[in-house]
Design a protein around this motif. Structure first.
Motif, PDB file in Angstrom:
ATOM      1  N   GLY A 174       0.680  -1.200   0.145  1.00  8.98           N
ATOM      2  CA  GLY A 174      -0.207   0.119  -0.014  1.00  8.98           C
ATOM      3  C   GLY A 174       1.086   1.052   0.228  1.00  8.98           C
ATOM      4  O   GLY A 174       2.088   1.237   0.110  1.00  8.98           O
ATOM      5  N   ASP A 175       0.238   2.294  -0.332  1.00 10.55           N
ATOM      6  CA  ASP A 175       0.622   3.818  -0.075  1.00 10.55           C
ATOM      7  C   ASP A 175       2.058   3.815  -1.163  1.00 10.55           C
ATOM      8  O   ASP A 175       2.642   4.695  -1.099  1.00 10.55           O
ATOM      9  N   GLU A 176       1.723   3.277  -2.309  1.00  5.37           N
ATOM     10  CA  GLU A 176       2.705   3.446  -3.345  1.00  5.37           C
ATOM     11  C   GLU A 176       2.689   4.422  -4.200  1.00  5.37           C
ATOM     12  O   GLU A 176       3.697   4.836  -5.200  1.00  5.37           O
ATOM     13  N   ALA A 233      -8.267   2.981   2.789  1.00  5.21           N
ATOM     14  CA  ALA A 233      -7.251   3.836   2.065  1.00  5.21           C
ATOM     15  C   ALA A 233      -7.179   5.215   2.173  1.00  5.21           C
ATOM     16  O   ALA A 233      -8.002   6.196   2.928  1.00  5.21           O
ATOM     17  N   GLY A 234      -5.812   5.761   1.857  1.00  6.98           N
ATOM     18  CA  GLY A 234      -5.597   7.331   1.739  1.00  6.98           C
ATOM     19  C   GLY A 234      -4.990   7.269   0.840  1.00  6.98           C
ATOM     20  O   GLY A 234      -3.447   7.198   0.648  1.00  6.98           O
ATOM     21  N   HIS A 235      -5.513   8.193  -0.259  1.00  6.22           N
ATOM     22  CA  HIS A 235      -4.722   8.372  -1.459  1.00  6.22           C
ATOM     23  C   HIS A 235      -4.487   9.957  -1.667  1.00  6.22           C
ATOM     24  O   HIS A 235      -5.421  10.812  -1.656  1.00  6.22           O
ATOM     25  N   THR A 236      -3.283  10.158  -1.721  1.00 13.50           N
ATOM     26  CA  THR A 236      -2.812  11.538  -1.615  1.00 13.50           C
ATOM     27  C   THR A 236      -2.437  12.096  -2.985  1.00 13.50           C
ATOM     28  O   THR A 236      -2.027  11.605  -4.028  1.00 13.50           O
ATOM     29  N   GLY A 258       1.441   7.526   7.727  1.00 14.47           N
ATOM     30  CA  GLY A 258      -0.083   7.285   6.970  1.00 14.47           C
ATOM     31  C   GLY A 258      -0.931   8.256   6.708  1.00 14.47           C
ATOM     32  O   GLY A 258      -1.008   9.181   7.585  1.00 14.47           O
ATOM     33  N   ALA A 259      -1.475   8.184   5.440  1.00 19.39           N
ATOM     34  CA  ALA A 259      -2.290   9.272   4.914  1.00 19.39           C
ATOM     35  C   ALA A 259      -3.709   9.132   5.650  1.00 19.39           C
ATOM     36  O   ALA A 259      -4.589  10.140   5.706  1.00 19.39           O
ATOM     37  N   THR A 260      -4.042   7.909   6.223  1.00 14.66           N
ATOM     38  CA  THR A 260      -5.272   7.744   6.868  1.00 14.66           C
ATOM     39  C   THR A 260      -5.205   7.936   8.320  1.00 14.66           C
ATOM     40  O   THR A 260      -6.054   8.400   8.943  1.00 14.66           O
ATOM     41  N   PRO A 267       3.520   6.339  11.825  1.00 15.25           N
ATOM     42  CA  PRO A 267       4.840   6.240  10.933  1.00 15.25           C
ATOM     43  C   PRO A 267       4.943   4.803  10.312  1.00 15.25           C
ATOM     44  O   PRO A 267       4.432   3.895  10.728  1.00 15.25           O
ATOM     45  N   ARG A 268       5.426   4.793   8.887  1.00 18.06           N
ATOM     46  CA  ARG A 268       5.471   3.619   8.056  1.00 18.06           C
ATOM     47  C   ARG A 268       6.852   3.133   8.375  1.00 18.06           C
ATOM     48  O   ARG A 268       7.781   3.737   8.352  1.00 18.06           O
ATOM     49  N   ARG A 269       6.610   1.614   8.286  1.00 16.50           N
ATOM     50  CA  ARG A 269       7.861   0.903   8.448  1.00 16.50           C
ATOM     51  C   ARG A 269       8.653   0.866   7.169  1.00 16.50           C
ATOM     52  O   ARG A 269       7.977   0.796   5.986  1.00 16.50           O
TER      53      ARG A 269
HETATM   54 MG    MG Z   1      -2.247   5.364   1.116  1.00 14.70          MG
END
Ligand code: MG
Ligand code: GDP
Ligand code: IMO
Length: 428
Positions: A12-14, A39-42, A297-299, A303-305
């Protein structure tokens, strides 16, 4: 016309939202086929930033229709907030945002169940976004769910109450969690008004008629292939099919109608939530990627690993999805590195393997890395593939070669305009 697909090849978050927003200008319809407000799409353009959760990422392209497909799960409260953001930005969405009647509804009690289940898992938490996704898909497959089309039925209220009561019964089996059902229920019912103001469609007919009429359709995935319910790092996954197959069930189209499959990968790798991540970095390089890539994370803001790009993992998801071309994102995040690593194989319990094992959780996996010299150049202003520094070009060539798939787009920043198109001819 066939339906082209954009989906994530990692966890995710690509950068799916960004790429959909850029490519949408050449399409008539953008359709989300699965997932929900997890989902969080920026999207970033003209100095503005938007984060979409349920609304497809084509909404800012005025000429096109956006469809929330039957495979999506909808929380009317989140959707209303998103629509209010569109109104505040003067986006004319009326008549352009369509909702499939067969999409399922997330109730407040689905969210409570999500929270209660996570609380009961101790150190085995999935790291769910707690948006009610798992419980809503469980009710769908358990044949208990409420669908958007049910809102129009006279017995909607009694169906809602029956489902809510069932959930309240289930909640008694889990550790107690805090919630204010009365207040949230009131908010939920109020937000149904906004949902009802959208155009409801029988999505499968709508999409198939559009295909027949020669419309160009782009299917937008959520999450990533490694979070797929069947092929992801189970049980640390989401509850839907995030892969190309999900386009068929999530929109109601036949496999023969799938055209290009554009897989998105970051030039490194991230994951948010629990579960295995073979190339995760716990050193200064991991911290560097998180800081440079603003990996939060956008949602949920978590912090993302972070870790190096994992080619066995990508070859697996390219295979599962039938990827025809790759969009490589966030290459600019690597700009300052002296060297970067890429994992091209695993040592599995001491033996070399190019394939992923049955269960990434159950094996002792050591990534085997190749080093690549950095380019130490700011890529964020580069517009043409030919203008990239040699080391960046050879890095991209190496990835193409090792993945056996053309990289046709290279993203050099979050903005709409920061995307380099590499012609397929140049790949040969
Ligand atoms: Mg996302
Ligand atoms: P999605 O869920 O796949 O749509 O991705 P997210 O929006 O959750 O996360 C991607 C993040 O990276 C967002 O903050 C984007 O604005 C940002 N982003 C997208 N492409 C690029 C890129 O090429 N470079 C940089 N530096 N940021 C990017
Ligand atoms: P986009 O579309 C990254 C992760 C969660 C958790 C697991 C299950 O923005 O790429 P869920 O809420 O579905 O029960 O969570 O999946 N997850 C995501 N990670 N990007 C997402 O969406 C995600 N949606 C869910 O962190 O580990």
């Amino acid at each position: 016309m066939a339906v082209d697909v954009i989906l994530g090849l990692q966890w995710g978050d690509e950068g799916k939202g960004k790429i959909v927003d850029v490519l949408a200008k050449d399409y008539d319809i953008v359709a989300r086929f699965q997932g929900g407000p997890n989902a969080g799409h920026t999207l970033k353009f003209d100095g503005k930033k938007f984060v979409l959760h349920t609304v497809p990422s084509g909404i800012f392209r005025q000429q096109l229709i956006n469809v929330i497909g039957n495979g999506v799960v909808i929380d009317p409260i989140t959707l209303e907030k998103e629509i209010n953001n569109l109104i505040a930005a003067s986006v004319d969405y009326e008549g352009r945002l369509l909702v499939a009647r067969k999409a399922h509804l997330i109730l407040p009690t689905h969210r409570y169940l999500d929270a209660a289940k996570e609380a009961s898992k101790g150190d085995q938490k999935i790291g769910s976004t707690l948006k009610g996704i798992g419980p809503t898909y469980m009710d769908k497959t358990g044949r208990n769910g409420l669908r958007v089309g049910d809102i129009e039925r006279p017995d909607f209220m009694s169906r809602y109450t029956a489902l809510k009561e069932k959930h309240l019964g289930l909640l008694k089996q889990y550790p107690a969690i805090d919630f204010d059902l009365k207040a949230e229920e009131a908010q939920w019912f109020a937000s149904l008004k906004t949902l009802k103001s959208l155009v409801f469609v029988d999505g499968e007919y709508y999409i198939n008629k559009a295909i027949k009429a020669g419309k160009k359709i782009l299917a937008e995935g959520a999450q990533g292939s490694m979070l797929d319910i069947d092929f992801g790092t189970y049980p640390f996954v989401t509850s839907s099919n995030t892969i190309t197959a999900g386009v068929c069930t999530g929109l109601g189209i036949a496999p023969s109608k799938i055209g290009e499959v554009i897989g998105i990968t970051k030039a490194y790798c991230t994951r948010v939530g629990g579960g295995p991540f073979p190339t995760e970095l716990f050193d200064e390089n991991g911290a560097f990627l998180r800081k440079e890539g603003q990996e939060f994370g956008a949602t949920t803001g978590r912090p993302r690993r972070c870790g190096w790009i994992d080619l066995p993992q990508l070859r697996y998801t390219i295979m599962l999805n039938g990827v025809t071309q790759i969009a490589l994102t966030k290459i600019d995040v690597l700009d300052k590195l002296d060297t970067l690593d890429l994992c091209n194989a695993y040592q599995l319990d001491g033996k070399a393997s190019e394939d992923l094992p049955y269960d990434l959780c159950g094996y002792d996996i050591t990534p085997v890395y190749q080093s690549h010299p950095g380019w130490k150049t700011n890529l964020t202003e580069v517009k043409e593939f030919g203008d990239l520094p040699v080391n960046a070009k050879t890095y991209i060539d190496k990835l193409e070669d090792l993945l056996g798939t053309p990289i046709t787009m290279v993203s050099t920043g979050p903005e709409r305009k920061q995307l380099i198109f590499k012609s397929v001819a140049a790949v040969a």
